[in-house]
Structures are given as structure tokens and as C-alpha cells.
Design a protein around this motif. Structure first.
Motif, PDB file in Angstrom:
ATOM      1  N   TYR A 153       0.960  -0.921   0.000  1.00  0.00           N
ATOM      2  CA  TYR A 153       0.075   0.140   0.126  1.00  0.00           C
ATOM      3  C   TYR A 153       0.903   1.221   0.130  1.00  0.00           C
ATOM      4  O   TYR A 153       1.259   1.770   0.851  1.00  0.00           O
ATOM      5  CB  TYR A 153      -0.880   0.012   1.407  1.00  0.00           C
ATOM      6  N   LEU A 154       1.192   1.635  -1.386  1.00  0.00           N
ATOM      7  CA  LEU A 154       1.949   2.978  -1.335  1.00  0.00           C
ATOM      8  C   LEU A 154       0.876   4.185  -1.120  1.00  0.00           C
ATOM      9  O   LEU A 154      -0.103   4.039  -1.417  1.00  0.00           O
ATOM     10  CB  LEU A 154       2.257   3.184  -2.830  1.00  0.00           C
ATOM     11  N   PRO A 155       1.273   4.891  -0.002  1.00  0.00           N
ATOM     12  CA  PRO A 155       0.631   6.192   0.407  1.00  0.00           C
ATOM     13  C   PRO A 155       0.215   6.979  -0.529  1.00  0.00           C
ATOM     14  O   PRO A 155       1.021   7.214  -1.691  1.00  0.00           O
ATOM     15  CB  PRO A 155       1.571   6.543   1.589  1.00  0.00           C
ATOM     16  N   GLU A 156      -0.701   7.917  -0.316  1.00  0.00           N
ATOM     17  CA  GLU A 156      -1.253   8.940  -1.474  1.00  0.00           C
ATOM     18  C   GLU A 156      -0.073   9.840  -1.928  1.00  0.00           C
ATOM     19  O   GLU A 156      -0.086  10.295  -2.952  1.00  0.00           O
ATOM     20  CB  GLU A 156      -2.262   9.772  -0.728  1.00  0.00           C
ATOM     21  N   GLY A 157       0.937  10.191  -0.873  1.00  0.00           N
ATOM     22  CA  GLY A 157       2.155  11.173  -1.306  1.00  0.00           C
ATOM     23  C   GLY A 157       2.787  10.662  -2.304  1.00  0.00           C
ATOM     24  O   GLY A 157       3.213  11.461  -3.046  1.00  0.00           O
ATOM     25  N   GLU A 158       3.073   9.328  -2.782  1.00  0.00           N
ATOM     26  CA  GLU A 158       3.687   8.724  -3.794  1.00  0.00           C
ATOM     27  C   GLU A 158       3.011   9.244  -5.147  1.00  0.00           C
ATOM     28  O   GLU A 158       3.799   9.025  -6.070  1.00  0.00           O
ATOM     29  CB  GLU A 158       3.768   7.179  -3.630  1.00  0.00           C
ATOM     30  N   ILE A 159       1.875   9.554  -5.104  1.00  0.00           N
ATOM     31  CA  ILE A 159       1.197  10.048  -6.352  1.00  0.00           C
ATOM     32  C   ILE A 159       1.864  11.172  -6.788  1.00  0.00           C
ATOM     33  O   ILE A 159       2.042  11.135  -7.888  1.00  0.00           O
ATOM     34  CB  ILE A 159      -0.483  10.191  -6.138  1.00  0.00           C
ATOM     35  N   GLY A 160       2.000  12.088  -5.782  1.00  0.00           N
ATOM     36  CA  GLY A 160       2.567  13.234  -6.249  1.00  0.00           C
ATOM     37  C   GLY A 160       4.007  12.987  -6.667  1.00  0.00           C
ATOM     38  O   GLY A 160       4.750  13.682  -7.671  1.00  0.00           O
ATOM     39  N   PHE A 161       4.814  12.285  -5.925  1.00  0.00           N
ATOM     40  CA  PHE A 161       6.356  12.023  -6.582  1.00  0.00           C
ATOM     41  C   PHE A 161       6.434  11.482  -7.840  1.00  0.00           C
ATOM     42  O   PHE A 161       7.093  11.728  -8.677  1.00  0.00           O
ATOM     43  CB  PHE A 161       6.868  11.011  -5.440  1.00  0.00           C
ATOM     44  N   ILE A 162       5.541  10.414  -7.843  1.00  0.00           N
ATOM     45  CA  ILE A 162       5.430   9.789  -9.384  1.00  0.00           C
ATOM     46  C   ILE A 162       4.964  10.735 -10.417  1.00  0.00           C
ATOM     47  O   ILE A 162       5.523  10.576 -11.629  1.00  0.00           O
ATOM     48  CB  ILE A 162       4.511   8.491  -9.242  1.00  0.00           C
ATOM     49  N   ALA A 163       4.039  11.613 -10.171  1.00  0.00           N
ATOM     50  CA  ALA A 163       3.643  12.511 -11.101  1.00  0.00           C
ATOM     51  C   ALA A 163       4.613  13.232 -11.599  1.00  0.00           C
ATOM     52  O   ALA A 163       4.899  13.878 -12.846  1.00  0.00           O
ATOM     53  CB  ALA A 163       2.463  13.406 -10.574  1.00  0.00           C
ATOM     54  N   LEU A 164       5.600  13.787 -10.686  1.00  0.00           N
ATOM     55  CA  LEU A 164       6.795  14.597 -11.046  1.00  0.00           C
ATOM     56  C   LEU A 164       7.400  13.691 -11.950  1.00  0.00           C
ATOM     57  O   LEU A 164       8.302  14.344 -12.738  1.00  0.00           O
ATOM     58  CB  LEU A 164       7.484  15.044  -9.735  1.00  0.00           C
ATOM     59  N   HIS A 165       7.940  12.439 -11.750  1.00  0.00           N
ATOM     60  CA  HIS A 165       8.680  11.806 -12.767  1.00  0.00           C
ATOM     61  C   HIS A 165       8.012  11.870 -14.099  1.00  0.00           C
ATOM     62  O   HIS A 165       8.797  11.748 -14.870  1.00  0.00           O
ATOM     63  CB  HIS A 165       8.839  10.276 -11.986  1.00  0.00           C
ATOM     64  N   ILE A 166       6.801  11.353 -14.096  1.00  0.00           N
ATOM     65  CA  ILE A 166       5.985  11.556 -15.300  1.00  0.00           C
ATOM     66  C   ILE A 166       6.465  12.602 -16.035  1.00  0.00           C
ATOM     67  O   ILE A 166       6.785  12.540 -17.394  1.00  0.00           O
ATOM     68  CB  ILE A 166       4.495  11.078 -15.161  1.00  0.00           C
ATOM     69  N   HIS A 167       6.136  13.934 -15.412  1.00  0.00           N
ATOM     70  CA  HIS A 167       6.334  15.217 -15.806  1.00  0.00           C
ATOM     71  C   HIS A 167       7.579  15.496 -16.501  1.00  0.00           C
ATOM     72  O   HIS A 167       7.883  16.122 -17.396  1.00  0.00           O
ATOM     73  CB  HIS A 167       5.922  16.160 -15.235  1.00  0.00           C
ATOM     74  N   SER A 168       8.551  14.829 -15.707  1.00  0.00           N
ATOM     75  CA  SER A 168       9.985  15.223 -16.041  1.00  0.00           C
ATOM     76  C   SER A 168      10.265  14.312 -17.306  1.00  0.00           C
ATOM     77  O   SER A 168      11.092  15.036 -18.014  1.00  0.00           O
ATOM     78  CB  SER A 168      10.800  14.386 -14.770  1.00  0.00           C
ATOM     79  N   ALA A 169       9.858  13.273 -17.463  1.00  0.00           N
ATOM     80  CA  ALA A 169      10.119  12.358 -18.570  1.00  0.00           C
ATOM     81  C   ALA A 169       9.315  13.078 -19.886  1.00  0.00           C
ATOM     82  O   ALA A 169       9.970  12.863 -20.863  1.00  0.00           O
ATOM     83  CB  ALA A 169       9.585  11.012 -18.532  1.00  0.00           C
ATOM     84  N   MET A 170       8.222  13.797 -19.750  1.00  0.00           N
ATOM     85  CA  MET A 170       7.505  14.265 -20.800  1.00  0.00           C
ATOM     86  C   MET A 170       8.145  15.216 -21.245  1.00  0.00           C
ATOM     87  O   MET A 170       8.209  15.827 -22.548  1.00  0.00           O
ATOM     88  CB  MET A 170       5.987  14.633 -20.348  1.00  0.00           C
ATOM     89  N   VAL A 171       8.628  16.302 -20.379  1.00  0.00           N
ATOM     90  CA  VAL A 171       9.070  17.519 -20.893  1.00  0.00           C
ATOM     91  C   VAL A 171      10.580  17.659 -20.828  1.00  0.00           C
ATOM     92  O   VAL A 171      11.213  18.850 -21.225  1.00  0.00           O
ATOM     93  CB  VAL A 171       8.553  18.807 -19.844  1.00  0.00           C
ATOM     94  N   ASN A 172      11.334  16.629 -20.570  1.00  0.00           N
ATOM     95  CA  ASN A 172      12.756  16.439 -20.582  1.00  0.00           C
ATOM     96  C   ASN A 172      13.305  17.396 -19.629  1.00  0.00           C
ATOM     97  O   ASN A 172      14.434  18.064 -19.816  1.00  0.00           O
ATOM     98  CB  ASN A 172      13.173  16.628 -21.977  1.00  0.00           C
ATOM     99  N   LYS A 173      12.814  17.435 -18.306  1.00  0.00           N
ATOM    100  CA  LYS A 173      13.548  18.411 -17.327  1.00  0.00           C
ATOM    101  C   LYS A 173      13.976  17.507 -16.063  1.00  0.00           C
ATOM    102  O   LYS A 173      13.100  16.323 -15.836  1.00  0.00           O
ATOM    103  CB  LYS A 173      12.480  19.428 -16.714  1.00  0.00           C
ATOM    104  N   ASP A 174      14.943  17.927 -15.128  1.00  0.00           N
ATOM    105  CA  ASP A 174      15.282  17.118 -14.203  1.00  0.00           C
ATOM    106  C   ASP A 174      14.001  17.304 -12.968  1.00  0.00           C
ATOM    107  O   ASP A 174      13.579  18.121 -12.714  1.00  0.00           O
ATOM    108  CB  ASP A 174      16.404  17.821 -13.721  1.00  0.00           C
ATOM    109  N   VAL A 175      13.902  16.040 -12.498  1.00  0.00           N
ATOM    110  CA  VAL A 175      12.687  15.953 -11.556  1.00  0.00           C
ATOM    111  C   VAL A 175      12.942  16.731  -9.979  1.00  0.00           C
ATOM    112  O   VAL A 175      12.312  17.328  -9.645  1.00  0.00           O
ATOM    113  CB  VAL A 175      12.337  14.498 -10.897  1.00  0.00           C
ATOM    114  N   HIS A 176      14.394  16.882  -9.763  1.00  0.00           N
ATOM    115  CA  HIS A 176      14.778  17.579  -8.693  1.00  0.00           C
ATOM    116  C   HIS A 176      14.424  19.198  -8.743  1.00  0.00           C
ATOM    117  O   HIS A 176      14.239  19.717  -7.985  1.00  0.00           O
ATOM    118  CB  HIS A 176      16.344  17.446  -8.437  1.00  0.00           C
TER     119      HIS A 176
END
Length: 283
Positions: A153-176
Motif C-alpha cells: 500500500y503505497l501512500p497517497e503522497g507517492e502519487i505526487g512523487f510519481i507525477a513529478l517523474h512523469i512530467h519530468s520524462a514528458m518535458v525532459n526536465k530534471d525531477v529535482h
């Protein structure tokens, strides 16, 4: 000789994952149940033995992935790779291949901490949801998939972290960098709440507009993009709404200090209009 539907093994990572070369001598990652069992380097893998395949063209990405894979349980790895395929299907766009390394590394770290009872909270979840609503919805699907397939059971907060990784991969920007922008926006919102002595409704449309405006302002500042300066409006806002106008400059100074970039004066005008709208709602 390798034909189009066969691959030559370059390195066996475990029973279910191996590195191979295709007919163009390009390294690919092959995944299949027992695909590496009792195989040797240079032996041939046929297409019908492969469950999943992806390519890492950058040498650095290949090496990072090779180092990462042997430390991941087979079942978890399958779920993570299925998650990345889900992201690719939902986004229907080119994804920077670094997502294979970055998201895999993040999820393994998250699962390991969860198993030790050390789940990480996400203080910027709301900002991420507002900033990247499309990626957030996909991330919800990913978390649901992982929870169901990996029986965790990954907590809800992981949704936010994963969303950043998705956006990072889409726009080619560093997730940090993206995460630092979320932190900056959160800091700016806290400053606004402190100055107005109010807690802004994070579900309100005004909050969503404010956060998105701050995001676009930050992106313009990073690009050095100048917006048109409406001088007459600036003079009027300065006279009519001095508190909002002064607060907008405080926000701009925080941006300048954090981003180490200059902010054009016209940004204060547009920020003032957003702040005035919020102030009107809380009177």
C-alpha cells in the motif's frame, strides 16, 4: 547471424531480465519469465520468448540500469516496468528514457522504506496535483497498479512523487528541479497566507489559478522571457491596492533569491491582480 526477430545476449542480470543486442547491434533490455535461466552470453533469444522489451540508448542510463536491476526482486521489477508502459500508453508522447532509471530507483526506495515502516510524507502533494493534473491522474493509476500487483500500500503522497517523474520524462526536465519549483510555490503561498492572515482553501478555483500563475511566472523567469508591461495598470494597482502590490514584490524577491534570476517588473502587475482577487474573497 541475428535475424530481425532474434537478439544476442550481452549480459544476464537474473533469471528474468537480460541485456541483449538487436540486429543493429543496439543494446536492449529483455524481460520474460525464465528468459535468462541456464543461458549463456552470446546465445540467441527469439521474439516469442520476450514478454517486454525496451531500449536505453544513452550509455550512462544503461550502466545505471544494469547496476540497479540485480538488487530488485523479479516481481517488483515486472510491476515497475508495467507501470512505465502504462505511463507511455496514457501520455501518448515521447518519454525521456531516464524514467526507467529514475522512477525504478524511486519506487524501489519507496517500497523498501514502506516495508520498514518508514513511508515518506509529501508536503507538496496539493501543489503537484494543481500544477500537473494530467500527470497526477496517471500517477494515481500507477500507484493502484503497484498496490494491486505487488500487494503493498503505497501512500497517497507517492502519487505526487510519481507525477513529478512523469512530467519530468514528458518535458525532459530534471525531477529535482521540478520538485524545487513545487517547494518554491509552497513557500510563496505560505507567505501570502501569512501576509493576509488567512488559510487559503486549497480546493478553490482561486488557489488553482494562483498556483498555476506562480508556476508560469517561475518558468518565464527561468527562460528570461519578458511579459508586456502595462504601465497604466501598474500605476493604478499601486495606488488602489498597495498591500497586494507590495506583497507581489516580496514574492518576486523570494523568487529572485531562490532562482538566482532577475524578474521583470511587469510580473508584479499580474501577481497583484491575482492577490487582489484572493483578498476580495476573504474580506
Amino acid at each position: 547471424m541475428i535475424n530481425v526477430m532474434a537478439y544476442k545476449i550481452a549480459k544476464i542480470l537474473n533469471n528474468n531480465v537480460l541485456i541483449a543486442r538487436n540486429e543493429h547491434d543496439i543494446e536492449v533490455v529483455l524481460i520474460g519469465k525464465g528468459i535468462g535461466f541456464k543461458r549463456q552470453t552470446d546465445s540467441i533469444i527469439k521474439q516469442d520468448e520476450i514478454e517486454k522489451l525496451f531500449m536505453l540508448t544513452e550509455r550512462e542510463e544503461q550502466e545505471q540500469f544494469k547496476k540497479l536491476l540485480p538488487h530488485i526482486e523479479d516481481e517488483l521489477l515486472k510491476v515497475i516496468i508495467s507501470s512505465i508502459e502504462l505511463i507511455r500508453e496514457r501520455t501518448k508522447s515521447f518519454l525521456n528514457e531516464h524514467i526507467h532509471v529514475a522512477l525504478t530507483d524511486h519506487l524501489v526506495f519507496a517500497v523498501n522504506r514502506l516495508m520498514r515502516g518508514m513511508a515518506i510524507s509529501n508536503p507538496f502533494l496539493i501543489e503537484t496535483r494543481v500544477l500537473y493534473p494530467f500527470e497526477y491522474e496517471i500517477a494515481k493509476e500507477v500507484v493502484q497498479l503497484i498496490n494491486e500487483k505487488a500487494h503493498i500500500y503505497l501512500p497517497e503522497g507517492e502519487i505526487g512523487f510519481i507525477a513529478l517523474h512523469i512530467h519530468s520524462a514528458m518535458v525532459n526536465k530534471d525531477v529535482h528541479q521540478l520538485n524545487s519549483h513545487s517547494q518554491l510555490i509552497s513557500k510563496l503561498v505560505q507567505l501570502i497566507e501569512s501576509q493576509f492572515d488567512v488559510t487559503i482553501d486549497k480546493e478553490s478555483m482561486d488557489y488553482m489559478r494562483l498556483v498555476r500563475h506562480l508556476r508560469y511566472t517561475i518558468e518565464r523567469v527561468i527562460r528570461g522571457e519578458r511579459v508586456e508591461e502595462p504601465e497604466k495598470i501598474a500605476s493604478l494597482l499601486k495606488q488602489e491596492y498597495p498591500m497586494c502590490y507590495n506583497l507581489s514584490w516580496k514574492l518576486i524577491k523570494v523568487m529572485q533569491q531562490t532562482l538566482k534570476k532577475s524578474v521583470f517588473e511587469a510580473e508584479a502587475v499580474y501577481l497583484t491582480m491575482h492577490l487582489q482577487r484572493i483578498q476580495n474573497k476573504i474580506k
